[in-house]
Design a protein around this motif. Structure first.
Motif, PDB file in Angstrom:
ATOM      1  N   ARG A  45       6.134   9.617 -25.301  1.00 18.06           N
ATOM      2  CA  ARG A  45       6.354   8.187 -25.105  1.00 18.06           C
ATOM      3  C   ARG A  45       7.058   7.932 -23.774  1.00 18.06           C
ATOM      4  NH1 ARG A  45       9.503   7.165 -30.599  1.00 18.06           N
ATOM      5  NH2 ARG A  45      10.388   9.116 -29.831  1.00 18.06           N
ATOM      6  N   ILE A  46       6.557   6.949 -23.041  1.00 19.02           N
ATOM      7  CA  ILE A  46       7.140   6.547 -21.759  1.00 19.02           C
ATOM      8  C   ILE A  46       7.589   5.097 -21.881  1.00 19.02           C
ATOM      9  CG2 ILE A  46       6.718   6.204 -19.293  1.00 19.02           C
ATOM     10  CD1 ILE A  46       4.583   8.368 -19.457  1.00 19.02           C
ATOM     11  N   GLY A  47       8.892   4.897 -21.856  1.00 16.09           N
ATOM     12  CA  GLY A  47       9.399   3.531 -21.914  1.00 16.09           C
ATOM     13  C   GLY A  47       9.018   2.745 -20.675  1.00 16.09           C
ATOM     14  N   SER A  48       9.212   3.360 -19.501  1.00 15.90           N
ATOM     15  CA  SER A  48       8.816   2.743 -18.234  1.00 15.90           C
ATOM     16  C   SER A  48       8.798   3.815 -17.153  1.00 15.90           C
ATOM     17  CB  SER A  48       9.766   1.610 -17.829  1.00 15.90           C
ATOM     18  OG  SER A  48      11.067   2.117 -17.582  1.00 15.90           O
ATOM     19  N   LEU A  49       7.975   3.595 -16.140  1.00 15.72           N
ATOM     20  CA  LEU A  49       7.878   4.522 -15.010  1.00 15.72           C
ATOM     21  C   LEU A  49       7.610   3.720 -13.750  1.00 15.72           C
ATOM     22  CD1 LEU A  49       7.637   7.321 -13.693  1.00 15.72           C
ATOM     23  CD2 LEU A  49       5.225   7.335 -14.352  1.00 15.72           C
ATOM     24  N   ASP A  50       8.390   4.000 -12.708  1.00 12.72           N
ATOM     25  CA  ASP A  50       8.219   3.351 -11.405  1.00 12.72           C
ATOM     26  C   ASP A  50       8.231   4.449 -10.344  1.00 12.72           C
ATOM     27  OD1 ASP A  50       8.049   1.681  -9.267  1.00 12.72           O
ATOM     28  OD2 ASP A  50       9.904   0.585  -9.631  1.00 12.72           O
ATOM     29  N   LEU A  51       7.084   4.631  -9.694  1.00 13.68           N
ATOM     30  CA  LEU A  51       6.918   5.689  -8.696  1.00 13.68           C
ATOM     31  C   LEU A  51       6.516   5.068  -7.366  1.00 13.68           C
ATOM     32  CD1 LEU A  51       6.470   8.664  -7.754  1.00 13.68           C
ATOM     33  CD2 LEU A  51       4.162   8.493  -8.710  1.00 13.68           C
ATOM     34  N   ARG A  52       7.222   5.448  -6.293  1.00 10.03           N
ATOM     35  CA  ARG A  52       6.917   4.951  -4.945  1.00 10.03           C
ATOM     36  C   ARG A  52       6.806   6.132  -3.981  1.00 10.03           C
ATOM     37  NH1 ARG A  52       8.091  -0.661  -5.218  1.00 10.03           N
ATOM     38  NH2 ARG A  52       7.815  -1.117  -7.450  1.00 10.03           N
ATOM     39  N   VAL A  53       5.772   6.099  -3.139  1.00 12.20           N
ATOM     40  CA  VAL A  53       5.508   7.156  -2.165  1.00 12.20           C
ATOM     41  C   VAL A  53       5.361   6.520  -0.785  1.00 12.20           C
ATOM     42  CG1 VAL A  53       3.949   9.015  -1.493  1.00 12.20           C
ATOM     43  CG2 VAL A  53       4.349   8.552  -3.919  1.00 12.20           C
ATOM     44  N   LYS A  54       5.902   7.202   0.220  1.00 10.48           N
ATOM     45  CA  LYS A  54       5.825   6.691   1.587  1.00 10.48           C
ATOM     46  C   LYS A  54       5.316   7.778   2.522  1.00 10.48           C
ATOM     47  CE  LYS A  54       8.567   4.247   5.082  1.00 10.48           C
ATOM     48  NZ  LYS A  54       9.911   3.704   5.413  1.00 10.48           N
ATOM     49  N   LEU A  55       4.374   7.396   3.404  1.00 13.83           N
ATOM     50  CA  LEU A  55       3.866   8.287   4.439  1.00 13.83           C
ATOM     51  C   LEU A  55       4.313   7.750   5.788  1.00 13.83           C
ATOM     52  CD1 LEU A  55       1.554   8.158   2.032  1.00 13.83           C
ATOM     53  CD2 LEU A  55       0.316   9.646   3.602  1.00 13.83           C
ATOM     54  N   LYS A 101      -0.924  12.178  10.990  1.00 13.89           N
ATOM     55  CA  LYS A 101      -0.630  10.882  11.595  1.00 13.89           C
ATOM     56  C   LYS A 101      -0.841   9.723  10.627  1.00 13.89           C
ATOM     57  CE  LYS A 101      -1.897  12.469  16.246  1.00 13.89           C
ATOM     58  NZ  LYS A 101      -2.772  12.232  17.432  1.00 13.89           N
ATOM     59  N   ALA A 102      -1.051  10.031   9.347  1.00  7.62           N
ATOM     60  CA  ALA A 102      -1.265   8.976   8.358  1.00  7.62           C
ATOM     61  C   ALA A 102       0.024   8.211   8.110  1.00  7.62           C
ATOM     62  CB  ALA A 102      -1.776   9.575   7.052  1.00  7.62           C
ATOM     63  N   SER A 103      -0.123   6.966   7.701  1.00  8.99           N
ATOM     64  CA  SER A 103       1.036   6.124   7.396  1.00  8.99           C
ATOM     65  C   SER A 103       0.659   5.155   6.288  1.00  8.99           C
ATOM     66  CB  SER A 103       1.500   5.353   8.641  1.00  8.99           C
ATOM     67  OG  SER A 103       0.459   4.493   9.102  1.00  8.99           O
ATOM     68  N   GLY A 104       1.688   4.675   5.580  1.00  9.23           N
ATOM     69  CA  GLY A 104       1.433   3.698   4.530  1.00  9.23           C
ATOM     70  C   GLY A 104       2.299   3.944   3.319  1.00  9.23           C
ATOM     71  N   THR A 105       1.990   3.263   2.240  1.00  7.21           N
ATOM     72  CA  THR A 105       2.761   3.338   1.000  1.00  7.21           C
ATOM     73  C   THR A 105       1.811   3.397  -0.199  1.00  7.21           C
ATOM     74  OG1 THR A 105       2.898   0.921   0.874  1.00  7.21           O
ATOM     75  CG2 THR A 105       4.713   2.079   1.969  1.00  7.21           C
ATOM     76  N   ILE A 106       2.303   4.016  -1.274  1.00  3.39           N
ATOM     77  CA  ILE A 106       1.593   4.089  -2.545  1.00  3.39           C
ATOM     78  C   ILE A 106       2.596   3.779  -3.644  1.00  3.39           C
ATOM     79  CG2 ILE A 106       0.264   5.537  -4.126  1.00  3.39           C
ATOM     80  CD1 ILE A 106      -0.540   7.244  -1.734  1.00  3.39           C
ATOM     81  N   ALA A 107       2.191   3.003  -4.631  1.00  2.72           N
ATOM     82  CA  ALA A 107       3.066   2.652  -5.748  1.00  2.72           C
ATOM     83  C   ALA A 107       2.299   2.775  -7.050  1.00  2.72           C
ATOM     84  CB  ALA A 107       3.615   1.239  -5.590  1.00  2.72           C
ATOM     85  N   PHE A 108       2.996   3.247  -8.086  1.00  4.28           N
ATOM     86  CA  PHE A 108       2.418   3.354  -9.434  1.00  4.28           C
ATOM     87  C   PHE A 108       3.488   2.898 -10.414  1.00  4.28           C
ATOM     88  CE2 PHE A 108       1.732   5.468 -13.456  1.00  4.28           C
ATOM     89  CZ  PHE A 108       0.380   5.299 -13.678  1.00  4.28           C
ATOM     90  N   GLU A 109       3.076   2.093 -11.385  1.00  2.18           N
ATOM     91  CA  GLU A 109       4.070   1.536 -12.307  1.00  2.18           C
ATOM     92  C   GLU A 109       3.473   1.387 -13.702  1.00  2.18           C
ATOM     93  OE1 GLU A 109       7.108  -2.328 -12.637  1.00  2.18           O
ATOM     94  OE2 GLU A 109       5.532  -2.246 -11.099  1.00  2.18           O
ATOM     95  N   CYS A 110       4.244   1.809 -14.687  1.00  2.00           N
ATOM     96  CA  CYS A 110       3.983   1.500 -16.089  1.00  2.00           C
ATOM     97  C   CYS A 110       5.171   0.673 -16.560  1.00  2.00           C
ATOM     98  CB  CYS A 110       3.840   2.771 -16.921  1.00  2.00           C
ATOM     99  SG  CYS A 110       3.841   2.458 -18.693  1.00  2.00           S
ATOM    100  N   PRO A 111       5.023  -0.629 -16.696  1.00  2.00           N
ATOM    101  CA  PRO A 111       6.177  -1.475 -17.027  1.00  2.00           C
ATOM    102  C   PRO A 111       6.803  -1.139 -18.373  1.00  2.00           C
ATOM    103  CG  PRO A 111       4.338  -2.794 -16.220  1.00  2.00           C
ATOM    104  CD  PRO A 111       3.806  -1.430 -16.480  1.00  2.00           C
ATOM    105  N   SER A 112       5.967  -0.820 -19.393  1.00  2.00           N
ATOM    106  CA  SER A 112       6.522  -0.547 -20.713  1.00  2.00           C
ATOM    107  C   SER A 112       5.463   0.056 -21.621  1.00  2.00           C
ATOM    108  CB  SER A 112       7.075  -1.833 -21.347  1.00  2.00           C
ATOM    109  OG  SER A 112       6.028  -2.771 -21.542  1.00  2.00           O
TER     110      SER A 112
END
Length: 461
Positions: A236-246, A191-202
């Motif tokens: 090497r990671i130029g950029s990473l954008d990760l989004r998770v939704k419950l 029954k969990a709900s919400g969002t999680i975000a992780f970002e490496c701009p550059s």
């Protein structure tokens, strides 16, 4: 403004209520001024000493009740192996604020602000109550401009990381009574709900070229083969954008945007949540390939990524690893993936059960005894395709050099049986090896394979 006229009885009630309120405020401020926060520091160090070496420079009480500031906080993990490098987290300043006003309303709330280098983490934890019983946890965290090198990233991704990152979480985790009357309340992740975000701009890097990848494998022989770790990185990671939704009993990656000159990777992941997180059903896929630039710069890392046991699929020129099963025993299979992490409908079928896969019907032709072939060198392993369980489908029958097994796309498995002279005696083959036993020396992603028998030369009298 004229004040309302109060009767004598009401004035008495208001007067005594004022006395109580003034006494309560005076008590709270006096407690804040006299509370032994130095002893609190010692208690915190003692409570965390079983897992961490904790140091705290100083403790300063705030003006408002329930606020305290710790400076120069250091957390250092305790290595469990002689060659293991400890992880150190340094917090320049940590401010904690106990929500006393929220507590009066029946909600326990703790807010904090941590300064780590140039970055800041702001967060708040709340415990909602219903009729005096905890009903849910609320987690609100937002971090910006954090140096990942100063964070314990190795505990999360098994490798150190460099570059500045940001992350946020807004979660609501319901609390329910245990199944037994005497059991404590437990979280219900379904029954969990919400969002999680992780970002490496550059300009982030995964691995430092020194620390080794130490995967945790369930197979003892595979784990022993990895030894003290696998040389890896940096990538090497130029950029990473990760989004998770419950939402509605599911955890899903809604966004995965990775740009890297060293690797192309796609991560599709969905989790059918169960009340207990370990019982949740996994459905996902990792598709990846290393770039020629990585081969020129770090051939060891390139080899790790290309020898995981995964199949290189001709449809997209990527290696595929299917994630399947429950969280507590998630399997990594060398099977082609389709959209959203599902199995490719052109190949095997997947119905959500990790143990139910349809096998293709294969007819193996009988060998032509009129043809002869030399037995292969026993020192050279026989490569072959894998089935839907990630097991090798080609086996070499002992002592006669005959290859048997299920046919795969582009595989040649109907090798003729070498003709034996009349005086030749073949040793009976040993008992078959049960499926599901991984080969020795499998490393990397830990994709499931079966032990491959080494061919043997025929014994000639």
């Amino acid at each position: 403004m004229a004040l309302p006229v109060l009767s004598g009885r009401v004035r008495t009630i208001v007067k005594y209520f004022g006395y109580v309120l003034v006494a309560l405020v005076a008590f709270v401020f006096a407690l804040q001024a006299t509370f032994p926060y130095d002893r609190l520091k010692d208690k915190l160090v003692e409570a965390m000493s079983s897992k961490y070496d904790v140091t705290i420079g100083s403790v300063d009480r705030g003006i408002m009740p329930g606020s305290v500031t710790f400076t120069a906080v250091g957390l250092r993990t305790r290595p469990t192996k002689p060659d293991q490098v400890p992880t150190v987290l340094l917090i320049n300043k940590l401010h904690v604020d106990l929500g006393l006003l929220a507590l009066l309303g029946g909600t326990a709330s703790v807010g904090f602000t941590a300064q780590i280098g140039p970055g800041v983490i702001d967060g708040k934890f709340k415990v909602g109550n219903a009729f005096g019983v905890p009903s849910k946890y609320v987690v609100e965290v937002e971090a910006t401009n954090l140096p990942s090198g100063a964070l314990p990233m190795k505990d999360l991704v098994m490798l150190p990381m460099s570059g500045k990152i940001s992350f946020s979480a807004d979660l609501e985790l319901p609390i329910e009574k245990g199944k037994e009357k005497t059991s404590k309340p437990v979280l219900n992740f379904q029954k969990a709900s919400g969002t999680i975000a992780f970002e490496c701009p550059s300009n982030c890097e995964l691995g430092d070229g020194v620390a080794k990848l130490q995967p945790i494998l369930k197979n003892a022989r595979q784990q022993a083969f990895t030894g003290d770790g696998i040389p890896f990185g940096p990538i090497r990671i130029g950029s990473l954008d990760l989004r998770v939704k419950l939402e509605k009993g599911q955890l899903e990656i809604t966004k995965w945007d990775l740009k890297s000159p060293d690797v192309e990777a796609h991560f599709d992941f969905k989790l059918d949540l169960a009340p207990t997180l370990d019982e949740s059903q996994v459905n996902g896929c990792i598709r990846f390939k290393a770039s020629p630039e990585l081969l020129k710069r770090s051939d060891k890392t390139y080899n790790v990524l290309t020898t995981t046991g995964a199949n290189l699929e001709p449809s997209d020129k990527l290696f595929h690893i299917l994630l399947d099963g429950k969280m507590k025993d998630m399997k990594r299979r060398a099977i082609a993936c389709g959209p959203n992490g599902r199995l490719d409908t052109a190949g095997d079928k997947h119905d959500g059960d990790s143990d139910k896969h349809e096998k293709p019907s294969i007819t193996i032709q009988q060998p032509d005894e009129t043809l002869t072939a030399h037995a292969p060198d026993a020192s050279v392993p026989i490569p072959g395709p894998v089935n839907e369980h990630g097991n090798d489908m080609v086996k070499m029958a002992p002592n006669n050099g005959t290859m048997t097994g299920s046919a795969g796309s582009g595989s040649s498995i109907n090798a003729p049986t070498p003709a034996l002279p009349p005086s030749t005696t073949a040793t009976p083959p040993p008992a078959p090896v049960p499926d599901g036993t991984p080969p020795e020396g499998t490393a990397g992603a830990g994709v499931e394979h079966q032990d491959q028998q080494q061919p043997q030369q025929p014994i000639v009298q």
